[in-house]
Scaffold this active site. Structure first.
Site, PDB file in Angstrom:
ATOM      1  N   CYS A 137      -1.649   8.951   3.323  1.00 40.21           N
ATOM      2  CA  CYS A 137      -1.545   8.490   1.936  1.00 40.21           C
ATOM      3  C   CYS A 137      -2.782   8.864   1.130  1.00 40.21           C
ATOM      4  O   CYS A 137      -2.689   9.191  -0.049  1.00 40.21           O
ATOM      5  CB  CYS A 137      -1.305   6.980   1.897  1.00 40.21           C
ATOM      6  SG  CYS A 137      -2.607   5.990   2.667  1.00 40.21           S
ATOM      7  N   GLU A 186       0.878  -1.172   0.000  1.00 46.65           N
ATOM      8  CA  GLU A 186       0.000   0.000   0.000  1.00 46.65           C
ATOM      9  C   GLU A 186       0.909   1.214   0.000  1.00 46.65           C
ATOM     10  O   GLU A 186       1.582   1.508   0.990  1.00 46.65           O
ATOM     11  CB  GLU A 186      -0.909   0.019   1.230  1.00 46.65           C
ATOM     12  CG  GLU A 186      -1.874   1.207   1.224  1.00 46.65           C
ATOM     13  CD  GLU A 186      -2.698   1.318   2.479  1.00 46.65           C
ATOM     14  OE1 GLU A 186      -2.826   2.448   3.005  1.00 46.65           O
ATOM     15  OE2 GLU A 186      -3.202   0.284   2.956  1.00 46.65           O
TER      16      GLU A 186
END
Length: 470
Positions: A277, A243
């Protein structure tokens, strides 16, 4: 200075052979030391995790669930102490740190509700074909520094639910709360099931190369993710889930209500001082709304309280570390040199620590690093558009593809635009957030695979096809 942190190996505290400094980003000063794991200690952890795996894989799903719920309860029982430690090492406001601890426990509980069960693919006169899921073995979890407990445990919980054992490595910038979590795990989980080791990049490389580790779950930057993938492939072709970062675009259509959406957009971009993120990294706004939205976001930026996360009322903390602090300042300065104008902020705060004033910038375009790269800090560029099709193309013209959003008074029109965006998650009139039951991950260079949900748990298992007699 605190020097009591230890690794957890085979359920027991293990002292460091060497140590490294941990810096409080609100003061830019060392406040603790953390143990630096040796290669021999990693080997011990791998052997302990392998032993624990052989027992854990045979534990029925319902019993695993009860054990993991007990782990979550033990984390909540130490919420205040963990949150204080997290704020001191990461910088986020104490209230946000408390939410992270609670979210960490909730991640475990939410993921533990899933169970991998065999799936019948065919059953007829030719016989039965069944798909089943087998745990991989030892999983190495490598966590980032922005939300170290939540994201490290997110990887670990998926691995544990699937029947694996875990070695968790926190970022060397934020090791302490994770090491404390390892102590909790040592007292509440089967021995050797959940090991924690702190160290620098060398420890991460040892983990990705180690032939006793069967999978790496990594959350972090694209650049490091590529190194993890290459190293894992070169050793024993271990499985990898990544990720990675994003350059999330928010598209604001001409019919959007600026006053209503500005606070949502602001916090979607600036929460955790932009160190997220899935934060909004750039706003593509219809030219008719550019000035109004810029003014609204700037007012919010000027009103928000920035400071040490342990101070009452603080809403935004510092950048977590000096290299990132200097990088974000460099992106701002470069954007201004290229003709950008800071409507708010635009500089470091005149105080100790790695503080940058919340910054809103206009007058920049694609080709500017602030627009093209992931800034991962409290600065937001606004870019005008006149044509929606061109805005979609500009939003998609990036190597990233983690998230995106569309903002409009017409949700159906926004949904039609959302389906054209190249991102793993697209929101309408909101942006950000993840829950245990819904998969999350990115297109393009924003990741490999999906985490969370049943899909995420399945990625921590091998798939076996059984051809059985009827």
């Amino acid at each position: 200075m605190e020097t009591t942190a230890t690794h957890t190996i085979d359920g027991k505290p293990v002292d460091g052979v060497e140590f490294f400094d941990v810096i409080n980003p609100a003061t830019a000063s060392v406040f603790a030391r953390a143990p630096d794991a040796s290669r021999a200690q990693l080997d011990l952890a791998v052997r302990a995790a392998r032993r624990a795996f052989e027992s854990w894989r045979a534990v029925p799903a319902e019993e695993r669930r009860k054990i993991l719920f007990g782990f979550a309860s033990a984390i909540r029982a130490q919420q205040q102490g963990l949150a204080q430690l997290l704020t001191r090492e990461q910088g986020k406001p104490l209230a946000a740190a408390i939410r992270e601890i609670d979210g960490t426990a909730a991640r475990i509980e939410g993921l533990a509700k899933f169970e991998l069960t065999p799936e019948t693919l065919r059953s007829d006169e030719r016989g039965r074909v069944v798909l089943d899921y087998q745990p991989l073995g030892v999983v190495g979890a490598i966590a980032p520094w922005n939300s170290p407990l939540l994201l490290g445990v997110q990887v670990a919980a998926q691995a544990l639910v699937a029947g694996n054992s875990v070695i968790l490595k926190p970022s060397p910038f934020t090791p302490l709360a994770t090491l404390k979590l390892g102590e909790i795990a040592g007292k509440t989980l089967p021995r050797g099931l959940f090991n924690t080791l702190s160290g620098g990049n060398e420890l991460g490389r040892w983990m990705t190369e180690h032939e006793g580790i069967d999978k790496i779950g990594f959350v972090g930057s694209v650049a490091t993710g590529k190194k993890v993938l290459a190293s894992a492939a070169a050793s024993n072709l271990k499985r990898v889930s990544l990720e990675l970062g994003g350059n999330d675009a928010a598209i604001v259509l001409a019919d959007a209500d600026v006053d209503a959406i500005a606070p949502q957009l602001f916090w979607s971009a600036f929460v955790n001082s932009g160190q997220r993120c899935m934060a909004v990294k750039r706003v593509l706004v219809h030219e008719s709304l550019l000035d109004r939205l810029g003014a609204a976001l700037s007012r919010l930026a000027n009103q928000v309280k920035v400071g040490d996360g342990l101070e009452p009322g603080v809403e935004l903390g510092p950048i977590q570390n000096r290299p990132q602090f200097e990088r974000v300042l460099g992106l701002i300065e470069d954007a201004v040199r290229r003709g950008g104008r800071a409507l708010a902020g635009g500089a470091a705060l005149d105080r100790p620590g790695y503080f940058i004033a919340p910054t809103v910038i206009t007058g920049v375009a694609e080709g500017t690093p602030l627009v093209d790269e992931e800034q991962f800090g409290p600065v937001l560029p606004l870019l005008a558009f006149s044509d929606v099709d061109a805005a979609v193309s500009r939003a998609n013209a990036t190597r990233f593809g983690l998230g995106a959003s569309v903002w409009s008074a017409n949700p159906q029109r926004a949904a039609d635009i959302a389906r054209r965006l190249e991102a793993g998650t697209v929101w309408i009139n909101s942006h950000g957030g993840s829950v245990p039951e819904i998969p999350f991950g990115g297109f393009k260079e924003s990741g490999v695979g999906r985490g969370l949900g049943l899909m995420g748990i399945k990625s921590y298992a091998e798939v076996r096809v059984l051809h059985l007699p009827l």
